[in-house]
Design a protein around this motif. Structure first.
Motif, PDB file in Angstrom:
ATOM      1  N   VAL A 149      -3.087   1.242  -7.934  1.00 23.11           N
ATOM      2  CA  VAL A 149      -3.067   1.835  -6.598  1.00 23.11           C
ATOM      3  C   VAL A 149      -3.651   0.802  -5.630  1.00 23.11           C
ATOM      4  O   VAL A 149      -4.754   0.297  -5.864  1.00 23.11           O
ATOM      5  N   PRO A 150      -2.953   0.473  -4.568  1.00 25.94           N
ATOM      6  CA  PRO A 150      -3.484  -0.513  -3.614  1.00 25.94           C
ATOM      7  C   PRO A 150      -4.757  -0.025  -2.909  1.00 25.94           C
ATOM      8  O   PRO A 150      -4.866   1.148  -2.545  1.00 25.94           O
ATOM      9  N   VAL A 151      -5.685  -0.939  -2.710  1.00 27.07           N
ATOM     10  CA  VAL A 151      -6.921  -0.622  -1.994  1.00 27.07           C
ATOM     11  C   VAL A 151      -6.582  -0.089  -0.602  1.00 27.07           C
ATOM     12  O   VAL A 151      -7.197   0.871  -0.131  1.00 27.07           O
ATOM     13  N   ALA A 152      -5.586  -0.670   0.038  1.00 27.97           N
ATOM     14  CA  ALA A 152      -5.202  -0.251   1.392  1.00 27.97           C
ATOM     15  C   ALA A 152      -4.763   1.211   1.421  1.00 27.97           C
ATOM     16  O   ALA A 152      -5.062   1.941   2.378  1.00 27.97           O
ATOM     17  N   PHE A 153      -4.060   1.662   0.382  1.00 26.50           N
ATOM     18  CA  PHE A 153      -3.638   3.070   0.311  1.00 26.50           C
ATOM     19  C   PHE A 153      -4.849   3.984   0.224  1.00 26.50           C
ATOM     20  O   PHE A 153      -4.950   4.976   0.939  1.00 26.50           O
ATOM     21  N   VAL A 154      -5.788   3.659  -0.666  1.00 32.75           N
ATOM     22  CA  VAL A 154      -6.979   4.491  -0.850  1.00 32.75           C
ATOM     23  C   VAL A 154      -7.791   4.535   0.444  1.00 32.75           C
ATOM     24  O   VAL A 154      -8.241   5.598   0.873  1.00 32.75           O
ATOM     25  N   ALA A 155      -7.952   3.387   1.093  1.00 33.97           N
ATOM     26  CA  ALA A 155      -8.695   3.333   2.351  1.00 33.97           C
ATOM     27  C   ALA A 155      -8.027   4.209   3.410  1.00 33.97           C
ATOM     28  O   ALA A 155      -8.702   4.956   4.126  1.00 33.97           O
ATOM     29  N   LYS A 156      -6.719   4.155   3.484  1.00 32.43           N
ATOM     30  CA  LYS A 156      -5.980   4.929   4.482  1.00 32.43           C
ATOM     31  C   LYS A 156      -6.152   6.439   4.263  1.00 32.43           C
ATOM     32  O   LYS A 156      -6.490   7.166   5.193  1.00 32.43           O
TER      33      LYS A 156
END
Length: 74
Positions: free
Chosen positions: A9-16
Motif C-alpha cells: 500500500v503506498p504511503v501516499a494513499f495511507v496519508a491521504k
C-alpha cells in the motif's frame, strides 16, 4: 473477511485517507506506534523503504486498500 491484494500500500494513499502528512505515516511505522507495516534501510543508499500490509492496514485502521479503485496494478 475482505480479500487483500498481494501488493504494497503506498504511503501516499495511507496519508491521504488518514488525512495526515506522509511524514507522520513514515514516523509511525519506523517508531512502531502505527503497526501497519515495516521500514528498512537500503543496503546501498541507506534510504528507508516502507512496506505497508493491506491486511494490517485494515486490521489496525479499518481502511480497505483496493488497488483497482486507486488506479494501481497489483
Amino acid at each position: 473477511m475482505p480479500k487483500f491484494p498481494a501488493c504494497n500500500v503506498p504511503v501516499a494513499f495511507v496519508a491521504k485517507v488518514m488525512k495526515k502528512d506522509a511524514t507522520f505515516i513514515r514516523a509511525g511505522i519506523e517508531q512502531g506506534w502505527l503497526p501497519i507495516g515495516y521500514a528498512k534501510p537500503s543496503a546501498k543508499t541507506g534510504k528507508m523503504s516502507y512496506y505497508i500490509s493491506p491486511k494490517l492496514l485494515w486490521e489496525v485502521t479499518g481502511i480497505l486498500y483496493e488497488p483497482e479503485k486507486e488506479g494501481c496494478d497489483e
